[in-house]
Design a protein around this motif. Structure first.
Motif, PDB file in Angstrom:
ATOM      1  N   VAL A  43       0.864  -1.182   0.000  1.00 28.49           N
ATOM      2  CA  VAL A  43       0.000   0.000   0.000  1.00 28.49           C
ATOM      3  C   VAL A  43       0.899   1.229   0.000  1.00 28.49           C
ATOM      4  O   VAL A  43       1.891   1.280   0.728  1.00 28.49           O
ATOM      5  CB  VAL A  43      -0.927   0.035   1.232  1.00 28.49           C
ATOM      6  CG1 VAL A  43      -1.809   1.289   1.194  1.00 28.49           C
ATOM      7  CG2 VAL A  43      -1.787  -1.213   1.319  1.00 28.49           C
ATOM      8  N   ARG A  44       0.580   2.205  -0.855  1.00 28.22           N
ATOM      9  CA  ARG A  44       1.313   3.462  -0.829  1.00 28.22           C
ATOM     10  C   ARG A  44       0.351   4.612  -1.078  1.00 28.22           C
ATOM     11  O   ARG A  44      -0.697   4.443  -1.721  1.00 28.22           O
ATOM     12  CB  ARG A  44       2.443   3.492  -1.849  1.00 28.22           C
ATOM     13  CG  ARG A  44       2.026   3.418  -3.294  1.00 28.22           C
ATOM     14  CD  ARG A  44       3.212   3.631  -4.240  1.00 28.22           C
ATOM     15  NE  ARG A  44       3.649   5.023  -4.246  1.00 28.22           N
ATOM     16  CZ  ARG A  44       4.919   5.382  -4.323  1.00 28.22           C
ATOM     17  NH1 ARG A  44       5.872   4.473  -4.365  1.00 28.22           N
ATOM     18  NH2 ARG A  44       5.245   6.669  -4.350  1.00 28.22           N
ATOM     19  N   SER A  45       0.708   5.782  -0.543  1.00 29.46           N
ATOM     20  CA  SER A  45      -0.105   6.980  -0.730  1.00 29.46           C
ATOM     21  C   SER A  45       0.717   8.049  -1.430  1.00 29.46           C
ATOM     22  O   SER A  45       1.895   8.251  -1.108  1.00 29.46           O
ATOM     23  CB  SER A  45      -0.607   7.511   0.620  1.00 29.46           C
ATOM     24  OG  SER A  45      -1.524   6.597   1.210  1.00 29.46           O
ATOM     25  N   ASP A  46       0.099   8.711  -2.402  1.00 32.62           N
ATOM     26  CA  ASP A  46       0.764   9.774  -3.151  1.00 32.62           C
ATOM     27  C   ASP A  46      -0.152  10.987  -3.237  1.00 32.62           C
ATOM     28  O   ASP A  46      -1.364  10.851  -3.441  1.00 32.62           O
ATOM     29  CB  ASP A  46       1.083   9.313  -4.577  1.00 32.62           C
ATOM     30  CG  ASP A  46       2.085   8.183  -4.626  1.00 32.62           C
ATOM     31  OD1 ASP A  46       3.271   8.444  -4.417  1.00 32.62           O
ATOM     32  OD2 ASP A  46       1.667   7.028  -4.861  1.00 32.62           O
ATOM     33  N   ALA A  47       0.433  12.165  -3.074  1.00 34.73           N
ATOM     34  CA  ALA A  47      -0.310  13.379  -3.375  1.00 34.73           C
ATOM     35  C   ALA A  47      -0.677  13.356  -4.844  1.00 34.73           C
ATOM     36  O   ALA A  47       0.174  13.113  -5.695  1.00 34.73           O
ATOM     37  CB  ALA A  47       0.536  14.602  -3.045  1.00 34.73           C
ATOM     38  N   GLY A  48      -1.953  13.559  -5.146  1.00 32.35           N
ATOM     39  CA  GLY A  48      -2.383  13.397  -6.521  1.00 32.35           C
ATOM     40  C   GLY A  48      -3.459  14.368  -6.944  1.00 32.35           C
ATOM     41  O   GLY A  48      -3.687  15.410  -6.342  1.00 32.35           O
ATOM     42  N   GLY A  49      -4.174  13.973  -7.982  1.00 29.90           N
ATOM     43  CA  GLY A  49      -5.027  14.861  -8.743  1.00 29.90           C
ATOM     44  C   GLY A  49      -4.318  15.115 -10.058  1.00 29.90           C
ATOM     45  O   GLY A  49      -3.075  15.165 -10.116  1.00 29.90           O
ATOM     46  N   LYS A  50      -5.069  15.261 -11.147  1.00 26.99           N
ATOM     47  CA  LYS A  50      -4.463  15.270 -12.477  1.00 26.99           C
ATOM     48  C   LYS A  50      -3.408  16.365 -12.639  1.00 26.99           C
ATOM     49  O   LYS A  50      -2.303  16.112 -13.121  1.00 26.99           O
ATOM     50  CB  LYS A  50      -5.550  15.405 -13.541  1.00 26.99           C
ATOM     51  CG  LYS A  50      -6.485  14.190 -13.625  1.00 26.99           C
ATOM     52  CD  LYS A  50      -7.470  14.290 -14.772  1.00 26.99           C
ATOM     53  CE  LYS A  50      -6.813  14.048 -16.099  1.00 26.99           C
ATOM     54  NZ  LYS A  50      -6.288  12.674 -16.250  1.00 26.99           N
ATOM     55  N   GLY A  51      -3.729  17.587 -12.233  1.00 31.31           N
ATOM     56  CA  GLY A  51      -2.755  18.664 -12.392  1.00 31.31           C
ATOM     57  C   GLY A  51      -1.524  18.480 -11.529  1.00 31.31           C
ATOM     58  O   GLY A  51      -0.409  18.823 -11.942  1.00 31.31           O
TER      59      GLY A  51
END
Length: 335
Positions: A43-51
């Motif tokens: 499991v990993r978490s990344d700051a995201g959103g298309k832009g």
């Protein structure tokens, strides 16, 4: 510099806008079987959103990029860490509350990703006004602004159309990567973006009909060109991407790639497209770079690129064909 003077690529700023960002939590499974209990490989978490993803890849490529949009202050750490690590200029409007978390289930057997996207923050008019003020501040004539991703429910479907009109009035080039009603509203406007990048299904949804053949996709893209959009890029997953202008129609084929994660692959393609536009590359070279960004990202977890040298090596393996040289039938896949 006067408004009539040309801007060099080195002076042109790049800004991405993400009005509905997310923390992408990716769960890797041996195989996804609906209705069954699973044990995650990782499991990993990344700051995201298309832009945000586009900006992350552009920063990996070595370009200066600013980000703006609307973020929740209660779980800001992943975004602050990403921007600090990659030297991204953070111009987000921060509001009380938590940025949403999106769940992505990666099936290691099929290499498919199942997305579960949650609702976004309740954006305020003040926050949107802050974003618009940032764009006026950092965007100058010739700048590239990427408007990408879904809208939080409190913002009207015409938000991107309105932003496009304001940006174009300043001489800013607009790259639009949205779908559904916001895309329809933007394409119905009297002021159109410079570039759009739907996938084939998103384009079909807008057109209101299936686009099962290459000829169908190209005809729809050319219709948008005739309406006044200079460049239409249609991503088609494993089938590559179409790049259509008034004078050219190219099909870029992706190279064989060992897939580590598909999260953000479409956004990496947009980043490569923007990098090509920023550098003033010919269309075929822009297409190769865009496909190389996407292929390189597939080898990396999260919205990240491998080294610049690796991307340049991938560029040499991307095959680009003129429209008349490609087959007429494509299977139904999207990216």
């Amino acid at each position: 510099m006067s408004r009539s003077a040309p801007k060099s690529a080195a002076m042109t700023s790049i800004v991405t806008v993400t009005l509905n960002p997310a923390i992408d939590q990716t769960v890797t499974l041996d195989a996804l079987r609906p209705g069954h209990v699973h044990r995650a490989r990782s499991v990993r978490s990344d700051a995201g959103g298309k832009g945000v993803n586009v900006a992350s890849c552009l920063a990996d490529w070595g370009l200066k990029v600013s980000v703006t949009g609307i973020l929740g202050s209660d779980n800001a750490v992943p975004f602050e860490a990403l921007f600090a690590r990659k030297g991204v200029d953070d111009r987000f409007a921060w509001i009380p509350g938590e940025t949403r978390t999106n769940l992505k289930l990666f099936d290691a057997a099929t290499k498919d990703t199942t997305d579960i996207n949650l609702p976004g923050l309740a954006a305020t008019p003040g926050a949107l006004a802050t974003v618009q003020a940032v764009l006026r501040q950092v965007g100058t004539e010739g700048s590239l602004v990427v408007l990408a991703g879904s809208l939080p429910g409190v913002l009207g479907v015409d938000t991107y159309a309105t932003m496009t009109r304001s940006l174009k009035a300043l001489g800013i080039r607009v790259v639009l990567d949205v779908s559904g009603p916001p895309l329809s509203a933007a394409l119905a406007s009297d002021v159109l973006p410079d570039v759009i990048k739907p996938n084939r299904q998103e384009l079909a949804d807008w057109a209101g009909r299936p686009l099962d053949t290459l000829a169908d996709v190209v005809a729809t893209a050319r219709g948008l060109i005739l309406r006044g959009i200079p460049l239409v890029v249609v991503s088609m997953g494993a089938d590559g991407a179409l790049f259509v202008t008034r004078d050219e129609a190219l099909l870029a084929h992706p190279p064989p790639t060992q897939v580590t994660s598909t999260v953000g692959a479409g956004d990496a393609l947009v980043a490569g497209l923007v990098a090509g536009l920023h550098a003033g590359l010919p269309l075929a070279e822009t297409a190769r770079l865009a496909l190389a960004f996407a292929a390189g990202k597939l080898t990396q977890p999260g919205p990240n690129l491998p080294s610049r040298g690796t991307i340049l090596a991938i560029v040499e393996t991307v095959r680009v064909e003129e429209l008349d040289a490609v087959p007429d039938i494509l299977p139904s896949t999207s990216s």
